[in-house]
Enzyme design. Structure first.
Site, mmCIF file in Angstrom:
data_model
loop_
_atom_site.group_PDB
_atom_site.id
_atom_site.type_symbol
_atom_site.label_atom_id
_atom_site.label_comp_id
_atom_site.label_asym_id
_atom_site.label_seq_id
_atom_site.Cartn_x
_atom_site.Cartn_y
_atom_site.Cartn_z
ATOM 1 N N GLN A 98 23.599 -21.463 -20.558
ATOM 2 C CA GLN A 98 22.852 -21.368 -19.302
ATOM 3 C C GLN A 98 22.518 -19.905 -19.054
ATOM 4 O OE1 GLN A 98 24.290 -21.385 -15.128
ATOM 5 N NE2 GLN A 98 23.336 -23.418 -15.010
ATOM 6 N N TYR A 181 19.347 -18.464 -7.076
ATOM 7 C CA TYR A 181 19.182 -17.297 -7.939
ATOM 8 C C TYR A 181 17.689 -17.079 -8.212
ATOM 9 C CZ TYR A 181 24.215 -17.559 -8.150
ATOM 10 O OH TYR A 181 25.534 -17.584 -7.790
ATOM 11 N N GLY A 326 31.217 -31.529 -13.007
ATOM 12 C CA GLY A 326 31.471 -30.112 -12.799
ATOM 13 C C GLY A 326 32.945 -29.828 -12.622
#
Length: 372
Positions: A98, A181, A326
């Site tokens: 990522q 982001y 997650g």
């Protein structure tokens, strides 16, 4: 179980539909991946992850709030990641990197930002509200960034990160387009007030994400993906519902033409939606129902709060090609094996050492969780 059927993902085949999503763990050595990170990823490859996505990996020196986050701009980092990808492959799993640029949520006083010798760049000179840099004196919040004069310079950094990721042996790259982001900042009309071709209309605000994806495809071909969180308010982003649909709908309609390996749709999470000015920042809505129809030719992976039973239903019904778990992967090195065996995900989380700490054994809360 549908979860345990193989799936063709870009140019590779993953052994099952259970993914491990990117999870900040803050254990690198001065941004370089190390042996304990290798142990962590291999444990989870052996534990039944069909596809692992690394923690957010910085494409250039930036003043992140996570001072031990890894990078992929330097040859030493490439070497460190190569050891991890080789070991993950040997363990029978696949792994994407990522790739991550923080944009306006960097801090100019952070050591890596100082070493970079450049300002904190963002689409516009608008600071994010909130934030706390606990490792800096006084725990400062976010600052007003400098508007990046030419966004193509950052796209070039993403492309170089993909080149480095390929050298490091990754099976593909996931563009971090979620959580406020830089990609999300360009998309969001509250963070992007540009009047050039990179701002204004949904088409212009989506240009940065789409041009970055095209640059990554030049490196990795079909093994490129993106993660987005249209209902996320983290890092002070979020638009009214119709504007959200118009913006992300356009992004996904165009991304659907690119032959991506998958798109991760992150569902609404109240826990990661900050309260600003007395109200929740995000616009809550059903992300999967709203945006999966735009992805007629692109596999959808669902992330955020998915239970094993729901994961099976999502895949079995054809709603999703796969799911990303997650936090369950933080506390269980063997999520896939537990689900297959019908075992509970019941390890107790060690919140005190979730992100590590200077001077503390990095294994704590990282590679000390027991398998079933």
């Amino acid at each position: 179980m549908s979860l345990f059927t193989p799936f063709k993902l870009g140019s590779i085949t993953i052994p099952n539909r259970i993914g491990m999503s990117a999870l900040t763990r803050n254990r690198s050595t001065a941004t370089v991946p190390n042996e304990i990170m290798q142990k962590y990823y291999v444990e989870r490859a052996l534990g039944g992850a069909g596809l692992i996505v690394t923690e957010g990996t910085l494409i250039t020196r930036q003043g992140t709030e996570w001072p031990q986050a890894p990078g992929i701009w330097d040859p030493a980092q490439v070497v460190g990641w190569k050891k991890i990808t080789d070991a993950v492959h040997e363990a029978g799993s696949k792994i994407y990197c990522q790739i991550w640029h923080l944009g306006r949520v960097s801090h100019p006083d952070a050591p890596e930002q100082i070493a970079a010798g450049v300002p904190v760049y963002a689409p516009s000179a608008i600071s994010a509200r909130g934030g706390k840099f606990r490792f800096l004196p006084g725990h400062p919040g976010y600052v007003t960034p400098t508007e990046v004069p030419d966004p193509t310079t950052i796209i070039a950094q993403f492309k170089q990160a993909a080149i480095n990721a390929k050298e490091a042996g990754f099976d593909g790259v996931e563009l971090h387009g979620a959580n406020g982001y830089i990609v999300a900042q360009f998309l969001d009309s509250t963070a992007n007030k540009r009047t050039d071709k990179w701002g204004g209309s949904p088409e212009n605000r989506a240009r940065f994400a789409l041009d970055t994806l095209k640059a990554l495809i030049e490196v990795f071909g079909p093994d490129v993906s993106i993660k987005i969180s249209p209902a996320g308010g983290y890092n002070d982003v979020g638009m009214p519902l119709q504007e959200t649909i118009d913006t992300f709908g356009y992004l996904l309609r165009e991304a659907n033409k690119l032959g991506l390996s998958y798109v991760t749709l992150v569902r609404y999470s109240a826990a990661s939606d900050p309260e600003i000015d007395g109200k929740k920042r995000a616009t809550e809505h059903d992300v999967v129902a709203t945006f999966s129809p735009f992805l007629t030719n692109t596999p959808v992976f669902v992330n955020c709060g998915v239970t094993p039973a729901e994961a099976e239903q999502l895949v079995n019904s054809g709603t999703a090609a796969g799911v990303f778990f997650g936090f369950s992967w933080v506390t269980h090195p063997d999520v896939g094996k537990r689900i297959k065996a019908g075992k509970e995900l019941d390890n107790v989380p060690n919140f005190a050492h979730l992100y590590g700490a200077v001077g503390v054994d990095p294994a704590l809360g990282y590679v000390d969780y027991p398998g079933m």
